[in-house]
Design an enzyme around this catalytic site. Structure first.
Site, PDB file in Angstrom:
ATOM      1  N   CYS A  33       0.820  -1.212   0.000  1.00  0.00           N
ATOM      2  CA  CYS A  33       0.000   0.000   0.000  1.00  0.00           C
ATOM      3  C   CYS A  33       0.851   1.258   0.000  1.00  0.00           C
ATOM      4  O   CYS A  33       0.370   2.345  -0.266  1.00  0.00           O
ATOM      5  CB  CYS A  33      -0.916   0.023   1.212  1.00  0.00           C
ATOM      6  SG  CYS A  33      -2.156  -1.248   1.143  1.00  0.00           S
ATOM      7  N   ASP A  35       2.582   2.561   2.708  1.00  0.00           N
ATOM      8  CA  ASP A  35       2.887   3.248   3.959  1.00  0.00           C
ATOM      9  C   ASP A  35       3.013   2.283   5.134  1.00  0.00           C
ATOM     10  O   ASP A  35       2.206   1.393   5.318  1.00  0.00           O
ATOM     11  CB  ASP A  35       1.908   4.403   4.274  1.00  0.00           C
ATOM     12  CG  ASP A  35       0.502   4.142   3.784  1.00  0.00           C
ATOM     13  OD1 ASP A  35       0.104   2.974   3.755  1.00  0.00           O
ATOM     14  OD2 ASP A  35      -0.194   5.125   3.456  1.00  0.00           O
ATOM     15  N   CYS A  58       4.029   8.683   2.288  1.00  0.00           N
ATOM     16  CA  CYS A  58       3.923   9.997   1.665  1.00  0.00           C
ATOM     17  C   CYS A  58       4.012  11.115   2.697  1.00  0.00           C
ATOM     18  O   CYS A  58       4.162  10.863   3.892  1.00  0.00           O
ATOM     19  CB  CYS A  58       2.601  10.094   0.914  1.00  0.00           C
ATOM     20  SG  CYS A  58       1.174   9.906   1.989  1.00  0.00           S
ATOM     21  N   CYS A 102      -4.157   7.871   6.032  1.00  0.00           N
ATOM     22  CA  CYS A 102      -2.891   8.035   6.758  1.00  0.00           C
ATOM     23  C   CYS A 102      -3.159   8.324   8.223  1.00  0.00           C
ATOM     24  O   CYS A 102      -2.450   7.831   9.104  1.00  0.00           O
ATOM     25  CB  CYS A 102      -2.063   9.171   6.166  1.00  0.00           C
ATOM     26  SG  CYS A 102      -1.465   8.857   4.514  1.00  0.00           S
TER      27      CYS A 102
END
Lengths: 144, 390
Positions: A33, A35, A58, A102
């Site tokens: 994915c 992360d 990110c 996130c």
């Protein structure tokens, strides 16, 4: 577009690093994915006295990690467990909708580290955290 | 941070001073409608016809084979979408393209699929090359259009266009190429290469945004996408973007005059950049090592994520690009990186520098000074990197 707050936490991440003798460590996310967050906790008398993170991901992944650690540092375990992703988003003055996951990951990373702490102490994390911790690496972190 | 190094010329280029200079008078002095009969209109018409000659000369076409429009996306929509629908009753409903096309092509194909067309997307190899053999096998009697990009925007690989066009012609179909990234940067001769239709865009060669053109071979009829007045020989309606077209023409003229010299200069810069970046451990070049656009230097840097790279490079005043998932707004990295067979975890670390006319040796030095610092900093932050150094 990221808020200034997000860019600030990305450029100057708070609590970035490792705690070698951590009392609890949590890892969530996966490479596929894109992360992964790893949280290290130092806990004394039920208080999070130190917290560090390492994040692959990110700008939003780094910023949410940084903000989440800042929000729970110095807090009791019970207070830290109240941290939700929306609190993190709000503290960062918003996130683009594609990046909300996130903040969910950051919330889960903290919980995962707390679960690890409970387990190391021989305490059942289920009544405290609300789950056994077996979901820490679940693929559901993309719920928004 | 103010911009220090612009290394995203595949995204867009700055309008050159000469182009801008050429455009100015067409906003407020020679502002006539090219369709008007009086001299102000005639002047405008003459300017457009001059631009048509300039654009045609750059790609080896005849002026009347150039149709001005709004840019690459419109050209792709017309040459593929409109043309395929137009010839479908006679020819059939099969279209061939590749997995690494720009979305202007891929989404045009999606729209065709909804209308009952069958679309074959050819695979590419690890360098991003389309196999002529695969095209030979895919082409059928009901194939109307084969569309293969001249050069890829992400990894820079240049496709064997002449060979693919030849196979297409032998197979009885029409060959279109999206040459937006290539026009003005590498030599193109549509006649020699056997190209039937081509898309180009001004802002990729130091011209203005919002202006482009399509080459449609004489004898090939493609109905207009935009209906209205009789502009562009009834192939594309709408009052001409006069200043934009003048700018496009000038940009084509400049590009053509300096093409080989510029290609050599930019390639040398690119090679030095590639060499320097590959000194960073766990870094790989994406795209073909030699058969690639002069300015394209694209990489995957392991254990870090592309969007973070871009944001941190921006903090040093470097403008670059990535195809990571976080930049695409989905969970998947770019379709191009997937098509060349990169695993997700590698593709997430994609980084693209595209050099151009305004790039200098100092720019390359600056990138090579700052990038390792940025990579080190992000790797120090990355829990994944710990596994690499163990």
């Amino acid at each position: 577009m990221y808020s200034e707050k997000v860019m600030d936490h990305f450029a100057n991440p708070r609590n970035m690093g490792e705690i070698p003798d951590a009392d609890g460590v949590g890892v969530v996310g996966n490479m596929k994915c894109g992360d992964i967050m790893k949280i290290f906790l130092k806990i004394e008398d039920n208080i999070i006295v130190d917290i560090k993170f390492k994040t692959y991901g990110c700008g939003a992944a780094v910023a949410t990690s940084s903000m989440a650690t800042e929000l729970v540092k110095g807090k009791s375990i019970e207070e830290a467990l109240k941290l939700t992703n929306s609190v993190v988003v709000e503290a960062l003055e918003g996130l683009p909708s594609a990046k909300i996951h996130c903040s969910v990951l950051a919330e889960e990373a903290i919980k995962s580290a707390l679960i690890d702490y409970c387990k190391r102490q021989g305490i059942d994390p289920t009544p405290i955290v609300g789950c056994s911790g077996d979901c820490a690496n679940c693929e559901n972190h993309n719920r928004e | 941070m103010t911009l220090k190094v612009y290394a995203d010329n595949a995204a867009t280029t700055r309008v050159s001073d000469e182009v801008l200079e050429a455009m100015y008078p067409y906003f407020s002095i020679h502002y006539g409608n090219p369709s008007s009969l009086y001299s102000l209109g005639r002047e405008a018409k003459i300017a457009i016809e001059k631009a048509r000659e300039q654009a045609a000369a750059l790609i080896g076409a005849e002026p009347n084979e150039i149709i001005f429009n709004s840019g690459g996306s419109e050209a792709d929509n017309t040459c593929i979408g409109v043309y395929a629908r137009f010839v479908a009753p006679k020819k059939g409903k099969h279209v061939i393209s590749t997995k690494i096309e720009h979305h202007a092509v891929l989404h045009t194909l999606d729209a065709l699929k909804k209308d009952g067309f069958e679309v074959t997307l050819l695979d590419v190899d690890e360098y991003g090359l389309v196999s002529p053999e695969a095209l030979k096998k895919a082409i059928r009697s009901d194939t109307s259009v084969v569309s293969v990009m001249f050069a890829n925007n992400e990894i820079g690989t240049i496709e064997p266009i002449a060979e693919l066009a030849k196979i297409t012609r032998e197979g009885g179909a029409v060959f279109h190429t999206d040459a937006v990234q290539a026009v003005g940067h590498v030599a193109i001769d549509v006649k020699e290469m056997g190209i039937d239709m081509l898309s180009l865009s001004a802002h990729k060669l130091y011209g203005p945004k919002g202006t482009g053109a399509m080459y449609i071979r004489r004898g090939l009829y493609c109905p207009p996408l935009i209906h209205g007045g009789g502009q562009e020989n009834k192939r594309r309606a709408g009052t001409e973007n006069l200043a934009g077209i003048v700018g496009l023409g000038k940009a084509c003229e400049i590009a053509g005059a300096g093409l080989e010299k510029e290609k050599e200069r930019v390639t040398a810069l690119r090679n030095r950049l590639v060499e320097g970046v590959l000194k960073i451990p766990y870094t790989r070049l994406t795209g073909h090592p030699t058969q690639r656009l002069p300015g394209n230097a694209s990489f995957c840097i392991e254990a870090i994520e592309g969007e973070s790279l871009i944001l941190m490079l921006d903090m040093f005043g470097i403008a670059a690009s990535t195809g990571s998932a976080c930049s695409t707004g989905s969970l998947d990295p770019s379709h191009v990186l997937m098509a060349i067979g990169l695993p997700h975890e590698i593709a997430h670390g994609s980084l693209r520098f595209t050099l151009g006319h305004y790039s200098t040796d100092e720019d390359v030095d600056y990138i090579l000074e700052k990038l390792p610092q940025v990579v080190d900093r992000l790797r120090a932050m990355s829990p994944v990197w710990d596994d690499y150094i163990k």
